[in-house]
Structure formats: C-alpha cells, structure tokens
Design an enzyme around this catalytic site. Structure first.
Site, PDB file in Angstrom:
ATOM      1  N   GLY A 179      -1.195   1.829  -8.858  1.00 47.59           N
ATOM      2  CA  GLY A 179      -0.014   2.377  -9.509  1.00 47.59           C
ATOM      3  C   GLY A 179      -0.387   3.073 -10.801  1.00 47.59           C
ATOM      4  N   GLY A 180      -0.158   2.374 -11.920  1.00 49.21           N
ATOM      5  CA  GLY A 180      -0.336   2.952 -13.252  1.00 49.21           C
ATOM      6  C   GLY A 180      -1.607   3.754 -13.444  1.00 49.21           C
ATOM      7  CD  GLU A 216       0.834  -2.832  -3.798  1.00 48.88           C
ATOM      8  OE1 GLU A 216       0.036  -2.176  -4.477  1.00 48.88           O
ATOM      9  OE2 GLU A 216       2.045  -2.595  -3.743  1.00 48.88           O
ATOM     10  CB  SER A 223      -3.095  -5.034 -12.604  1.00 48.72           C
ATOM     11  OG  SER A 223      -1.717  -5.168 -12.961  1.00 48.72           O
ATOM     12  N   GLY A 282       1.827  -3.959 -11.954  1.00 45.44           N
ATOM     13  CA  GLY A 282       2.283  -3.430 -13.234  1.00 45.44           C
ATOM     14  C   GLY A 282       2.266  -4.450 -14.360  1.00 45.44           C
ATOM     15  CD  GLU A 296       7.455  -0.878  -8.433  1.00 43.75           C
ATOM     16  OE1 GLU A 296       7.565   0.323  -8.139  1.00 43.75           O
ATOM     17  OE2 GLU A 296       6.522  -1.312  -9.141  1.00 43.75           O
ATOM     18  CG  HIS A 312       5.859  -0.612  -3.767  1.00 40.40           C
ATOM     19  ND1 HIS A 312       6.413  -1.244  -4.860  1.00 40.40           N
ATOM     20  CD2 HIS A 312       4.589  -0.304  -4.114  1.00 40.40           C
ATOM     21  CE1 HIS A 312       5.511  -1.293  -5.822  1.00 40.40           C
ATOM     22  NE2 HIS A 312       4.393  -0.728  -5.399  1.00 40.40           N
ATOM     23  CG  ASN A 332       3.243   3.926  -5.775  1.00 35.80           C
ATOM     24  OD1 ASN A 332       3.976   4.919  -5.825  1.00 35.80           O
ATOM     25  ND2 ASN A 332       3.704   2.679  -5.788  1.00 35.80           N
ATOM     26  CD1 TRP A 333       0.259   9.194  -8.457  1.00 31.68           C
ATOM     27  CD2 TRP A 333       1.157  11.238  -8.558  1.00 31.68           C
ATOM     28  NE1 TRP A 333      -0.765  10.106  -8.344  1.00 31.68           N
ATOM     29  CE2 TRP A 333      -0.242  11.370  -8.401  1.00 31.68           C
ATOM     30  CE3 TRP A 333       1.929  12.395  -8.640  1.00 31.68           C
ATOM     31  CZ2 TRP A 333      -0.875  12.616  -8.330  1.00 31.68           C
ATOM     32  CZ3 TRP A 333       1.304  13.643  -8.564  1.00 31.68           C
ATOM     33  CH2 TRP A 333      -0.091  13.739  -8.416  1.00 31.68           C
ATOM     34  CE  LYS A 334       3.968   1.472  -9.488  1.00 29.97           C
ATOM     35  NZ  LYS A 334       4.211   0.062  -9.768  1.00 29.97           N
TER      36      LYS A 334
HETATM   37  C1  PEP Z   1       1.703  -0.401  -7.099  1.00 32.36           C
HETATM   38  O1  PEP Z   1       2.661   0.171  -7.570  1.00 32.36           O
HETATM   39  O2  PEP Z   1       1.554  -0.446  -5.866  1.00 32.36           O
HETATM   40  C2  PEP Z   1       0.741  -1.025  -8.004  1.00 32.36           C
HETATM   41  C3  PEP Z   1      -0.238  -1.712  -7.499  1.00 32.36           C
HETATM   42  O3  PEP Z   1       0.934  -0.824  -9.357  1.00 32.36           O
HETATM   43  P1  PEP Z   1      -0.107  -1.177 -10.554  1.00 32.36           P
HETATM   44  O4  PEP Z   1      -1.464  -0.685 -10.092  1.00 32.36           O
HETATM   45  O5  PEP Z   1       0.405  -0.429 -11.713  1.00 32.36           O
HETATM   46  O6  PEP Z   1      -0.088  -2.659 -10.709  1.00 32.36           O
END
Ligand code: PEP
Length: 251
Positions: A234-235, A167, A213, A173, A97, A95, A9-11
């Site tokens: 994500g990151g 999640e 994470s 994050g 967010e 998600h 997920n590049w956000k």
């Molecule tokens: C996400 O955005 O779905 C996520 C899991 O982010 P991160 O891996 O950065 O915690």
C-alpha cells in the site's frame, strides 16, 4: 519456481495527472526489474492515464475493486468488462478495507472473483484476520473460511490463475508487519488448503502474496520465505524509491 509478483495498491490516492507522473517515474526506475512481475493498481479514474504511460513497459495495471455484475442499474459502480476495456489486466478483490468499510462479505467477494474471471481480469483475492481474531487463536479458521468461500466455486485450472494475498488486518497501514515466520506459517496453511482441495499443480503454481506494511527494510526477509511469492504494497507503493527497494527484495 514461482515468479515473484509485486503489486502496488495506490488506494484512493493520485488523481489522473498525479498518477501519470507516478507511473512515469516507476517506469523509469523499474525498467531493469525483469526478474519479477510488477502490477500497479491506481484508482479507477486514473487507470487510463496509467495504462497509457506504462504501455510496452514491464509494469501491468490492475484495479482495486469491481462490481459483481457485468452491467446494469448499479449507479456509481464499475464492471470488470469496463476495467478490461480500459486496459487493466488484474483486479484486487476483497481487500480488508472493502470488507470492513464497505461491508463486503465472503459471498460478495466470491461473486466479484467470478466477475473478474468472466471479464478476463486476473483476481488478487485478499484474506486476513483482525487482531482480535489472531488473539483468539482464529487465524487458520478465518483465513480458511475466506479462501474456501471463493475456491469452492473454481475448478483446478481456474483456481491456479487466482492470486491470493494474505494481509493480516492489524498490519495494514499500521507500520506493524507480520514477522517472516508469522507470514510463512499462514502462507503454508493457505497452500495446504489448495493442496487439500485441488490436484497438486494448483498448490505448486499458485502465488500467495504477503501484504501489510511491507517496506524496503523488511521486504527481503518476507520474500525469502518458502511460501511467500510476492507482496501487496500500500503506502510504500506511492513512493517510487520505496517501491523499487521492495521490488529489489525479490531479486
Ligand atoms: C494494502 O493496502 O494492501 C497494504 C498492504 O497497505 P500497507 O502496505 O500500507 O500496509
């Protein structure tokens, strides 16, 4: 056996030019990773560049969101049909967010999953509790509510095509990951819910991803859990070598 699924997920990162470069690097680095399914979800505007760069590769493209309606007077929104036409085949829905920053509730998330299915996109439904909910002992209640709000509208055949991503909000994050045991416990609860509401094949075949994470250093232990069928990343998905290390954890 459920084939592992890794989703990046590049956000709101990587414009079309940057996304083209990242997709090209991923294409090279991940070309041998045929033991798992791999999806990347760039921002809307970067989807065409990424679709083009990943054509005939082992990496599919998804979106991060969609509107619940197919078309109409919804200024600034994007429909499932548009995403499908642009070459996306998956779509992340609900998600945390979106739920927290954009006020998406279970009802809207369910409508968005329906919109994905109408458009021929494979939904990845995100669920997960906040830290306050975990501390209050409400993990099962929250996650069950989020899953049931969507799955009560699905028949068994369709339900089996919906991927769920657990999640925990406190792990997204933050650098704080659920332990493999914590993840497994919630994944087993979710699979149990599917078993309760649908014929056995749904729980047996549905993929439940973990997100929060995930890194190269913890991927293998998380992905080694019986009910963890992949990861939503994500990151770390923005750094090709880091994403590769996570994908390798599924081997
Ligand atoms: C996400 O955005 O779905 C996520 C899991 O982010 P991160 O891996 O950065 O915690």
């Amino acid at each position: 056996m459920r084939r592992k699924l890794l989703v990046g997920n590049w956000k709101m990162n990587r414009n079309p030019v940057e996304a083209d470069g990242l997709a090209g690097n991923l294409r090279k680095l991940l070309s041998e990773a045929t033991f798992a399914d791999i999806v990347v979800a760039p921002p809307f505007l970067s989807i065409p560049a990424v679709v083009s760069r990943l054509k005939h590769s082992n990496i599919e493209v998804g979106a991060q969101n969609l509107h619940a309606e197919a078309s109409g007077a919804f200024t600034g929104e994007i429909s499932g049909e548009m995403l499908k036409t642009a070459g996306a085949s998956w779509c992340i829905v609900g998600h945390s967010e979106r739920r927290q920053l954009f006020g998406e509730d279970d009802r809207l998330v369910s409508a968005k999953v329906q919109a994905c299915l109408r458009a021929g996109l494979r939904p990845i439904l995100c669920v997960g509790e906040t830290l306050a909910e975990r501390d209050a002992g409400q993990v099962d209640a929250v996650v069950s509510r989020q899953v049931e709000a969507v799955f009560q509208k699905l028949n068994a055949e369709i339900a089996a095509t919906v991927t769920i991503a657990y999640e925990p909000v406190w792990a997204i994050g933050t650098g704080r990951t659920a332990s493999p045991e914590q993840a497994q416990e919630v994944h087993a609860t979710i699979r149990g819910l599917l078993a309760k509401h649908f014929p056995a094949f749904v729980a047996r075949t549905s993929r439940i991803l973990y997100g929060g994470s995930v890194k190269g250093s913890n991927a293998r232990s998380l992905l080694g859990q019986a009910d963890v069928d992949g990861a939503l990343v994500g990151g770390a998905s923005l750094v090709p070598e880091d994403f590769l290390a996570i994908v390798e954890g599924a081997r």
